[in-house]
Motif scaffolding. Sequence first.
Motif, PDB file in Angstrom:
ATOM      1  N   SER A   1       1.032  13.562   2.971  1.00 58.85           N
ATOM      2  CA  SER A   1       0.421  14.893   3.010  1.00 58.85           C
ATOM      3  C   SER A   1      -1.098  14.807   2.948  1.00 58.85           C
ATOM      4  N   ALA A   2      -1.607  13.963   2.056  1.00 57.25           N
ATOM      5  CA  ALA A   2      -3.061  13.823   1.935  1.00 57.25           C
ATOM      6  C   ALA A   2      -3.673  13.272   3.220  1.00 57.25           C
ATOM      7  N   ALA A   3      -2.968  12.358   3.876  1.00 63.66           N
ATOM      8  CA  ALA A   3      -3.484  11.793   5.124  1.00 63.66           C
ATOM      9  C   ALA A   3      -3.543  12.841   6.221  1.00 63.66           C
ATOM     10  N   VAL A   4      -2.542  13.708   6.287  1.00 64.18           N
ATOM     11  CA  VAL A   4      -2.535  14.756   7.304  1.00 64.18           C
ATOM     12  C   VAL A   4      -3.665  15.753   7.054  1.00 64.18           C
ATOM     13  N   VAL A   5      -3.872  16.150   5.804  1.00 68.02           N
ATOM     14  CA  VAL A   5      -4.965  17.069   5.478  1.00 68.02           C
ATOM     15  C   VAL A   5      -6.302  16.454   5.863  1.00 68.02           C
ATOM     16  N   SER A   6      -6.482  15.167   5.577  1.00 71.89           N
ATOM     17  CA  SER A   6      -7.728  14.492   5.934  1.00 71.89           C
ATOM     18  C   SER A   6      -7.911  14.448   7.446  1.00 71.89           C
ATOM     19  N   ALA A   7      -6.825  14.204   8.174  1.00 72.18           N
ATOM     20  CA  ALA A   7      -6.907  14.150   9.633  1.00 72.18           C
ATOM     21  C   ALA A   7      -7.338  15.496  10.209  1.00 72.18           C
TER      22      ALA A   7
ATOM     23  N   TYR B   1      -0.539  13.945  13.790  1.00 67.66           N
ATOM     24  CA  TYR B   1      -0.051  14.020  12.416  1.00 67.66           C
ATOM     25  C   TYR B   1       0.851  12.836  12.086  1.00 67.66           C
ATOM     26  N   VAL B   2       1.723  12.480  13.030  1.00 71.13           N
ATOM     27  CA  VAL B   2       2.728  11.460  12.764  1.00 71.13           C
ATOM     28  C   VAL B   2       2.082  10.162  12.311  1.00 71.13           C
ATOM     29  N   TRP B   3       1.074   9.717  13.045  1.00 71.79           N
ATOM     30  CA  TRP B   3       0.491   8.425  12.720  1.00 71.79           C
ATOM     31  C   TRP B   3      -0.339   8.473  11.456  1.00 71.79           C
ATOM     32  N   PHE B   4      -1.089   9.545  11.237  1.00 71.00           N
ATOM     33  CA  PHE B   4      -1.851   9.659   9.996  1.00 71.00           C
ATOM     34  C   PHE B   4      -0.913   9.725   8.787  1.00 71.00           C
ATOM     35  N   ALA B   5       0.152  10.512   8.916  1.00 72.33           N
ATOM     36  CA  ALA B   5       1.089  10.651   7.804  1.00 72.33           C
ATOM     37  C   ALA B   5       1.756   9.323   7.478  1.00 72.33           C
TER      38      ALA B   5
ATOM     39  N   ALA C   1       9.864  10.020   7.947  1.00 76.19           N
ATOM     40  CA  ALA C   1      10.497  11.334   7.799  1.00 76.19           C
ATOM     41  C   ALA C   1       9.467  12.412   7.489  1.00 76.19           C
ATOM     42  N   THR C   2       8.533  12.120   6.582  1.00 75.77           N
ATOM     43  CA  THR C   2       7.511  13.099   6.219  1.00 75.77           C
ATOM     44  C   THR C   2       6.559  13.346   7.384  1.00 75.77           C
ATOM     45  N   ALA C   3       6.255  12.298   8.141  1.00 75.98           N
ATOM     46  CA  ALA C   3       5.375  12.465   9.292  1.00 75.98           C
ATOM     47  C   ALA C   3       5.988  13.398  10.326  1.00 75.98           C
ATOM     48  N   ALA C   4       7.293  13.298  10.517  1.00 74.84           N
ATOM     49  CA  ALA C   4       7.958  14.092  11.544  1.00 74.84           C
ATOM     50  C   ALA C   4       8.170  15.542  11.126  1.00 74.84           C
ATOM     51  N   CYS C   5       8.496  15.785   9.862  1.00 72.61           N
ATOM     52  CA  CYS C   5       8.933  17.130   9.438  1.00 72.61           C
ATOM     53  C   CYS C   5       8.136  17.716   8.287  1.00 72.61           C
ATOM     54  N   GLY C   6       7.236  16.961   7.695  1.00 75.51           N
ATOM     55  CA  GLY C   6       6.583  17.431   6.487  1.00 75.51           C
ATOM     56  C   GLY C   6       7.404  17.029   5.272  1.00 75.51           C
TER      57      GLY C   6
ATOM     58  N   LEU D   1      10.883   4.634   5.455  1.00 79.52           N
ATOM     59  CA  LEU D   1      11.786   5.765   5.650  1.00 79.52           C
ATOM     60  C   LEU D   1      11.116   7.087   5.278  1.00 79.52           C
ATOM     61  N   CYS D   2      10.492   7.138   4.102  1.00 81.13           N
ATOM     62  CA  CYS D   2       9.848   8.382   3.659  1.00 81.13           C
ATOM     63  C   CYS D   2       8.641   8.710   4.519  1.00 81.13           C
ATOM     64  N   GLY D   3       7.868   7.681   4.880  1.00 81.31           N
ATOM     65  CA  GLY D   3       6.684   7.926   5.683  1.00 81.31           C
ATOM     66  C   GLY D   3       7.031   8.500   7.047  1.00 81.31           C
TER      67      GLY D   3
END
Length: 347
Positions: free
Chosen positions: A116-122, A134-138, A264-269, A260-262
């Motif tokens: 989440s922090a990586a996506v906000v920074s991106a 988003y996917v790659w930053f997340a 999944a979170t990158a794809a859907c939040g 796995l978490c990275g």
Amino acid sequence: MLVESPPEQRAETAPAPPNRRAIRVLGLLVSVVILVLVAVASIAVGAKELSLEQVWHGLFEESGTYGDVVVADRLSRTVLGVLVGAALGLAGAVLQALTRNPLADPGLLGINAGASAAVVSAITFFGVTSLSGYVWFAFCGAAAVGALVWFLGGSRGATPVRLALAGTAISAALYGYLQAIMILDDAALGRMRFWTVGSLATGNDSTIKQVLPFLLAGFVLALALARPLNAMAMGDDTAKALGANLNRTRALSMLAATVLCGAATAACGPIMFVGLMVPHVVRSFTGPDLRWILPYAAVLSPVLLLGADVLGRIVARPAELQVGIVTAILGGPVFIYLVRRRRTAQL
């Protein structure tokens, strides 16, 4: 005169207990059937209802009608739900075994917070607005936090308690950073509002292709860790006596959960409680053997996620309630129940 049979003979003539392995296999097959039914419901249910005939036509006899287009869109969403659900379930089961805490979930080690922090920074500093960005930053954020937790937890000397404490501390710091950025940047707040609640609505072929290699690698690694994690569950000394390499198992478990978490979170939040609830429930009828917990979690977690997604479309029709909100509403009471039951069992 009646002569009593010796105990050995009575044991041989007594009816054999049910084959536990056969029951587990049958239960897994039933779970797969349930997953197929829920997947069909995920394709058929939405703002516009589709009949089973329309679903069949859209899947196997595509001709470009409106119904076929709807089926194609919902099929991508359903496939993503299956993959993400399986990833969260496997990650939760691995983390619960690694930390020896049945109430652990994929957010325990700060992986969701890192993504989440990586996506906000991106969004704020690099102007990223597309999901492909988003996917790659997340994913990179999740991987970086996973590595940091492993380092702060003691790396080769890491213990379940150290990993959990390091993950909790990093999560708190990152969520504080996330909230600060979103308050100071209105544009970031607007773009992040949809992503942070967790949703399958953005599922498409492009998203699936980007996260699929990481998810498949995580699936294989998590399933391969079943035996060494079983050995670790009996204690470090016993695991060493059985030939388990504790440091390698912990490092690979961290890697599997991070991947796995990275992804999944990158794809859907960030989607909460799926990785907590399903492995805990599965353990109640499979026992502590991870060779069964992991496959069951990989099948039943998508059932929960897709079921919550379908429920969100029904209760807010013609709009929809995001799946992350539904799982949070369902997961909160379940988590309280699990904590209270665990506390009562310890009294």
